[in-house]
Scaffold this active site. Structure first.
Site, PDB file in Angstrom:
ATOM      1  N   ALA A  83      39.161  28.412  50.443  1.00 20.25           N
ATOM      2  CA  ALA A  83      39.584  28.862  51.780  1.00 20.25           C
ATOM      3  C   ALA A  83      41.069  29.172  51.795  1.00 20.25           C
ATOM      4  CB  ALA A  83      39.270  27.778  52.806  1.00 20.25           C
ATOM      5  N   GLU A  85      44.087  32.200  53.775  1.00 11.00           N
ATOM      6  CA  GLU A  85      44.457  33.538  54.234  1.00 11.00           C
ATOM      7  C   GLU A  85      44.859  34.249  52.949  1.00 11.00           C
ATOM      8  OE1 GLU A  85      44.294  35.038  57.111  1.00 11.00           O
ATOM      9  OE2 GLU A  85      43.547  33.297  58.199  1.00 11.00           O
ATOM     10  N   THR A 126      46.181  31.745  42.395  1.00 13.37           N
ATOM     11  CA  THR A 126      46.311  33.166  42.092  1.00 13.37           C
ATOM     12  C   THR A 126      47.438  33.428  41.102  1.00 13.37           C
ATOM     13  OG1 THR A 126      47.004  35.267  43.078  1.00 13.37           O
ATOM     14  CG2 THR A 126      47.696  33.304  44.229  1.00 13.37           C
ATOM     15  N   ASP A 127      47.313  34.530  40.370  1.00 11.08           N
ATOM     16  CA  ASP A 127      48.400  34.916  39.451  1.00 11.08           C
ATOM     17  C   ASP A 127      49.667  35.314  40.211  1.00 11.08           C
ATOM     18  OD1 ASP A 127      47.510  37.350  40.484  1.00 11.08           O
ATOM     19  OD2 ASP A 127      47.202  38.314  38.534  1.00 11.08           O
ATOM     20  N   GLU A 128      49.518  35.563  41.541  1.00  8.31           N
ATOM     21  CA  GLU A 128      50.693  36.002  42.306  1.00  8.31           C
ATOM     22  C   GLU A 128      51.763  34.919  42.404  1.00  8.31           C
ATOM     23  OE1 GLU A 128      50.206  38.243  45.851  1.00  8.31           O
ATOM     24  OE2 GLU A 128      48.441  39.301  45.097  1.00  8.31           O
ATOM     25  N   TYR A 154      52.447  35.289  51.425  1.00  6.68           N
ATOM     26  CA  TYR A 154      51.146  34.852  50.887  1.00  6.68           C
ATOM     27  C   TYR A 154      51.336  34.090  49.578  1.00  6.68           C
ATOM     28  CZ  TYR A 154      46.965  35.094  47.991  1.00  6.68           C
ATOM     29  OH  TYR A 154      45.936  34.771  47.131  1.00  6.68           O
ATOM     30  N   LYS A 158      50.656  30.091  48.556  1.00  5.00           N
ATOM     31  CA  LYS A 158      49.760  29.657  47.470  1.00  5.00           C
ATOM     32  C   LYS A 158      50.539  28.809  46.457  1.00  5.00           C
ATOM     33  CE  LYS A 158      45.954  30.631  46.871  1.00  5.00           C
ATOM     34  NZ  LYS A 158      44.701  29.948  47.330  1.00  5.00           N
ATOM     35  N   LYS A 193      41.057  45.315  51.243  1.00  3.34           N
ATOM     36  CA  LYS A 193      41.643  45.234  49.898  1.00  3.34           C
ATOM     37  C   LYS A 193      41.412  46.554  49.170  1.00  3.34           C
ATOM     38  CE  LYS A 193      42.607  40.883  50.791  1.00  3.34           C
ATOM     39  NZ  LYS A 193      41.735  39.753  50.532  1.00  3.34           N
ATOM     40  N   TYR A 211      49.936  53.078  48.343  1.00  2.98           N
ATOM     41  CA  TYR A 211      51.311  52.626  48.610  1.00  2.98           C
ATOM     42  C   TYR A 211      52.274  53.191  47.562  1.00  2.98           C
ATOM     43  CZ  TYR A 211      49.089  48.997  51.558  1.00  2.98           C
ATOM     44  OH  TYR A 211      48.366  48.313  52.505  1.00  2.98           O
TER      45      TYR A 211
HETATM   46  P1  NAD Z   1      38.814  36.053  51.607  1.00  2.00           P
HETATM   47  O1  NAD Z   1      39.920  36.363  52.567  1.00  2.00           O
HETATM   48  O2  NAD Z   1      37.790  37.086  51.320  1.00  2.00           O
HETATM   49  O3  NAD Z   1      38.029  34.755  52.118  1.00  2.00           O
HETATM   50  C1  NAD Z   1      38.678  33.635  52.624  1.00  2.00           C
HETATM   51  C2  NAD Z   1      37.652  32.772  53.359  1.00  2.00           C
HETATM   52  O4  NAD Z   1      38.310  31.588  53.808  1.00  2.00           O
HETATM   53  C3  NAD Z   1      37.034  33.440  54.580  1.00  2.00           C
HETATM   54  O5  NAD Z   1      35.650  33.227  54.623  1.00  2.00           O
HETATM   55  C4  NAD Z   1      37.714  32.728  55.751  1.00  2.00           C
HETATM   56  O6  NAD Z   1      36.914  32.660  56.927  1.00  2.00           O
HETATM   57  C5  NAD Z   1      37.961  31.345  55.162  1.00  2.00           C
HETATM   58  N1  NAD Z   1      39.061  30.637  55.810  1.00  2.00           N
HETATM   59  C6  NAD Z   1      40.293  31.124  56.108  1.00  2.00           C
HETATM   60  N2  NAD Z   1      41.013  30.176  56.727  1.00  2.00           N
HETATM   61  C7  NAD Z   1      40.232  29.068  56.791  1.00  2.00           C
HETATM   62  C8  NAD Z   1      40.432  27.750  57.288  1.00  2.00           C
HETATM   63  N3  NAD Z   1      41.590  27.390  57.872  1.00  2.00           N
HETATM   64  N4  NAD Z   1      39.426  26.860  57.164  1.00  2.00           N
HETATM   65  C9  NAD Z   1      38.233  27.214  56.601  1.00  2.00           C
HETATM   66  N5  NAD Z   1      37.999  28.449  56.124  1.00  2.00           N
HETATM   67  C10 NAD Z   1      38.984  29.361  56.220  1.00  2.00           C
HETATM   68  O7  NAD Z   1      39.534  35.561  50.294  1.00  2.00           O
HETATM   69  P2  NAD Z   1      39.092  35.733  48.761  1.00  2.00           P
HETATM   70  O8  NAD Z   1      39.590  37.021  48.258  1.00  2.00           O
HETATM   71  O9  NAD Z   1      37.665  35.376  48.637  1.00  2.00           O
HETATM   72  O10 NAD Z   1      39.982  34.587  48.090  1.00  2.00           O
HETATM   73  C11 NAD Z   1      39.465  33.266  47.931  1.00  2.00           C
HETATM   74  C12 NAD Z   1      40.510  32.420  47.241  1.00  2.00           C
HETATM   75  O11 NAD Z   1      40.802  32.979  45.953  1.00  2.00           O
HETATM   76  C13 NAD Z   1      41.846  32.371  47.973  1.00  2.00           C
HETATM   77  O12 NAD Z   1      42.343  31.055  47.857  1.00  2.00           O
HETATM   78  C14 NAD Z   1      42.732  33.356  47.225  1.00  2.00           C
HETATM   79  O13 NAD Z   1      44.068  32.962  47.311  1.00  2.00           O
HETATM   80  C15 NAD Z   1      42.202  33.220  45.817  1.00  2.00           C
HETATM   81  N6  NAD Z   1      42.317  34.400  44.941  1.00  2.00           N
HETATM   82  C16 NAD Z   1      41.859  35.621  45.366  1.00  2.00           C
HETATM   83  C17 NAD Z   1      41.901  36.703  44.462  1.00  2.00           C
HETATM   84  C18 NAD Z   1      41.376  38.060  44.845  1.00  2.00           C
HETATM   85  O14 NAD Z   1      41.548  39.011  44.090  1.00  2.00           O
HETATM   86  N7  NAD Z   1      40.715  38.213  45.985  1.00  2.00           N
HETATM   87  C19 NAD Z   1      42.418  36.530  43.167  1.00  2.00           C
HETATM   88  C20 NAD Z   1      42.901  35.263  42.795  1.00  2.00           C
HETATM   89  C21 NAD Z   1      42.823  34.214  43.688  1.00  2.00           C
HETATM   90  O1  DAU Z   2      46.352  38.993  42.014  1.00  4.84           O
HETATM   91  C1  DAU Z   2      45.518  38.221  42.822  1.00  4.84           C
HETATM   92  C2  DAU Z   2      45.641  38.655  44.266  1.00  4.84           C
HETATM   93  O2  DAU Z   2      45.002  39.918  44.374  1.00  4.84           O
HETATM   94  C3  DAU Z   2      45.029  37.655  45.245  1.00  4.84           C
HETATM   95  O3  DAU Z   2      45.759  36.463  45.175  1.00  4.84           O
HETATM   96  C4  DAU Z   2      45.044  38.199  46.663  1.00  4.84           C
HETATM   97  O4  DAU Z   2      44.381  37.316  47.541  1.00  4.84           O
HETATM   98  C5  DAU Z   2      44.322  39.520  46.659  1.00  4.84           C
HETATM   99  O5  DAU Z   2      44.347  40.099  47.964  1.00  4.84           O
HETATM  100  C6  DAU Z   2      44.965  40.475  45.662  1.00  4.84           C
HETATM  101  O6  DAU Z   2      46.298  40.846  46.077  1.00  4.84           O
HETATM  102  P1  DAU Z   2      46.868  42.348  45.918  1.00  4.84           P
HETATM  103  O7  DAU Z   2      47.981  42.510  46.859  1.00  4.84           O
HETATM  104  O8  DAU Z   2      47.078  42.685  44.491  1.00  4.84           O
HETATM  105  O9  DAU Z   2      45.553  43.156  46.392  1.00  4.84           O
HETATM  106  P2  DAU Z   2      45.356  44.417  47.374  1.00  4.84           P
HETATM  107  O10 DAU Z   2      43.932  44.828  47.214  1.00  4.84           O
HETATM  108  O11 DAU Z   2      45.887  44.165  48.729  1.00  4.84           O
HETATM  109  O12 DAU Z   2      46.277  45.518  46.687  1.00  4.84           O
HETATM  110  C7  DAU Z   2      46.082  45.902  45.338  1.00  4.84           C
HETATM  111  C8  DAU Z   2      47.125  46.942  45.009  1.00  4.84           C
HETATM  112  O13 DAU Z   2      46.819  48.144  45.735  1.00  4.84           O
HETATM  113  C9  DAU Z   2      48.535  46.552  45.415  1.00  4.84           C
HETATM  114  O14 DAU Z   2      49.441  47.049  44.451  1.00  4.84           O
HETATM  115  C10 DAU Z   2      48.754  47.271  46.751  1.00  4.84           C
HETATM  116  C11 DAU Z   2      47.917  48.516  46.601  1.00  4.84           C
HETATM  117  N1  DAU Z   2      47.304  49.036  47.859  1.00  4.84           N
HETATM  118  C12 DAU Z   2      46.599  48.181  48.638  1.00  4.84           C
HETATM  119  C13 DAU Z   2      46.026  48.612  49.801  1.00  4.84           C
HETATM  120  C14 DAU Z   2      45.261  47.660  50.690  1.00  4.84           C
HETATM  121  C15 DAU Z   2      47.420  50.369  48.178  1.00  4.84           C
HETATM  122  O15 DAU Z   2      48.050  51.172  47.441  1.00  4.84           O
HETATM  123  N2  DAU Z   2      46.860  50.810  49.352  1.00  4.84           N
HETATM  124  C16 DAU Z   2      46.178  49.980  50.182  1.00  4.84           C
HETATM  125  O16 DAU Z   2      45.703  50.446  51.253  1.00  4.84           O
END
Ligand code: NAD
Ligand code: DAU
Length: 346
Positions: A83, A85, A126-128, A154, A158, A193, A211
């Site tokens: 969970a 943001e 996350t790698d971020e 963000y 994390k 995303k 972007y």
């Molecule tokens: P997401 O935004 O799709 O899902 C997040 C979920 O958490 C949602 O279902 C939301 O309702 C729930 N949530 C938010 N706030 C909450 C709270 N206070 N209590 C309970 N639930 C809550 O996110 P995701 O992309 O599935 O990411 C999941 C995890 O993985 C995150 O911790 C993120 O930092 C990490 N992560 C994501 C990526 C990626 O590429 N998406 C990569 C590496 C790590």
């Molecule tokens: O690296 C792991 C992370 O990847 C996770 O921790 C985050 O939760 C997840 O959201 C993701 O972060 P990014 O910022 O890398 O993902 P996003 O999809 O928002 O953007 C990917 C790349 O694309 C980034 O360089 C920004 C660019 N972008 C994104 C959007 C939404 C665009 O160029 N246009 C867009 O509209």
């Protein structure tokens, strides 16, 4: 049989993890906690709602009383905290909720783990947290010892959570692990995303907002490979350790966008270059040597196959994302990319 609390299971990766786990370990019981924010979607879990080994509880991970009550009831063996943001752009607009959920929520979950028997805790990070790498140094990668050096609210939230997790290990002896994964893609990915947004916009013949110049690099991993890595870490990882997860699949954003256009038979004239993200990280690249050597993890899905599977999923499951686009999310989208933002287009 173990009882596993999965937080954020109505989101992208948590939802995929629930499906993966119930398939791979049908003997385990999964209790999913989710606040159902804009990013949480119960339809992601529709097919497991009637599984006797699955329970969904709508709950905020910051709700201490509710969380403690649930732990008392469920007596979990393991907690996996997805969970959060998770969207960088939203954190730039409004950091507060990121600090609340990502840091205070993590603390609450770990306090409950301490209170109810020193429960095994895994933090999905996350790698971020490592910041970024230069575009002109393809020899550099993030390892687990790369210093934390964040760029956005963000990633800072994390990183704050990660520091707290390691502090709970050292101070209280809580059995923790952390995984730091690169960008995931696959089914149930919220269309704010990059990849799902570009697929949805392509299918609707809408502009594709790239972007800056689209040269930023991300290291993409198919979501099921991430789920498998977490499962391995929880079962066989060493407590107190961090594991990087990534599949050496770096791509510039513009190349991803062009690939999606090609796969969907659309025209590159849909590409619209927009103002760059503030503080935009240049390049992410994971060195996954540790998880490979210690736990035998390797990604199984090649990007060429994974992106085709993902596009097919969005074609086959239009109602899942069309419902999102038609609702609240549309207001956010209009604010970010709509007419009111015209002046921000390059
Ligand atoms: P997401 O935004 O799709 O899902 C997040 C979920 O958490 C949602 O279902 C939301 O309702 C729930 N949530 C938010 N706030 C909450 C709270 N206070 N209590 C309970 N639930 C809550 O996110 P995701 O992309 O599935 O990411 C999941 C995890 O993985 C995150 O911790 C993120 O930092 C990490 N992560 C994501 C990526 C990626 O590429 N998406 C990569 C590496 C790590
Ligand atoms: O690296 C792991 C992370 O990847 C996770 O921790 C985050 O939760 C997840 O959201 C993701 O972060 P990014 O910022 O890398 O993902 P996003 O999809 O928002 O953007 C990917 C790349 O694309 C980034 O360089 C920004 C660019 N972008 C994104 C959007 C939404 C665009 O160029 N246009 C867009 O509209």
């Amino acid at each position: 049989m173990s009882t596993i609390i999965v937080t954020g299971g109505a989101g992208f990766i948590g939802g995929n993890f629930v499906h993966y786990h119930l398939k791979e370990h049908p003997e385990d019981r999964i209790v999913c906690i989710d606040k159902l924010t804009y990013a949480g979607n119960l339809s992601t879990l529709a097919s497991v709602m009637n599984n006797p080994n699955f329970r969904f509880v709508k709950l905020d991970i910051c709700d201490r009383e509710g969380i403690f009550k649930l732990f008392e009831e469920e007596k979990p063996d393991v907690v996996i905290n997805f969970a959060a943001e998770s969207h960088v752009d939203r954190s730039i607009e409004d950091p507060g909720i990121f600090l609340q959920t990502n840091i205070m929520g993590t603390a609450t979950m770990m306090d409950a783990c301490r209170e109810y028997g020193n429960i095994r805790y895994h933090q999905v990070s996350t790698d971020e947290v490592y910041g970024d790498l230069p575009l002109d140094r393809p020899d550099l990668f993030f390892t687990e010892t790369t210093p934390i050096h964040t760029s956005s609210p963000y990633s800072s939230s994390k990183a704050g959570a990660d520091l707290l997790v390691m502090a709970y290990f050292r101070t209280y002896g809580l059995p923790v692990t952390i995984s730091r994964c690169s960008n995931n893609y696959g089914p149930y990915h919220f269309p704010e995303k990059l990849i799902p947004l570009m697929i949805a916009n392509c299918l609707n013949d809408k502009p594709l907002p790239v972007y800056g110049e689209g040269k930023n690099v991300r290291d993409w991993l198919y979501v099921e490979d991430h789920c498998k890595a977490i499962d391995l870490i929880v079962r066989n990882g060493s407590v107190g350790e961090v594991y990087n997860v990534g599949g050496h699949n770096e791509m510039a954003n513009i190349d991803i966008v062009k690939l999606i256009i090609k796969e969907l038979g659309k025209d590159e004239s849909l590409i619209t270059y927009v103002t760059d993200r503030k503080g935009h990280d240049l390049r992410y690249a994971i060195d996954p040597t540790k998880i490979h050597n210690e736990l035998g993890w390797l990604p199984e899905t090649k990007f060429a196959d994974g992106i085709k599977k993902t596009i097919k999923w969005y074609l086959d499951n239009r109602s899942w994302w069309e419902e999102i686009i038609s609702g609240e999310y549309q207001k956010y989208y209009d604010k970010m990319y709509g007419d009111s933002n015209n002046g921000d287009y390059l």
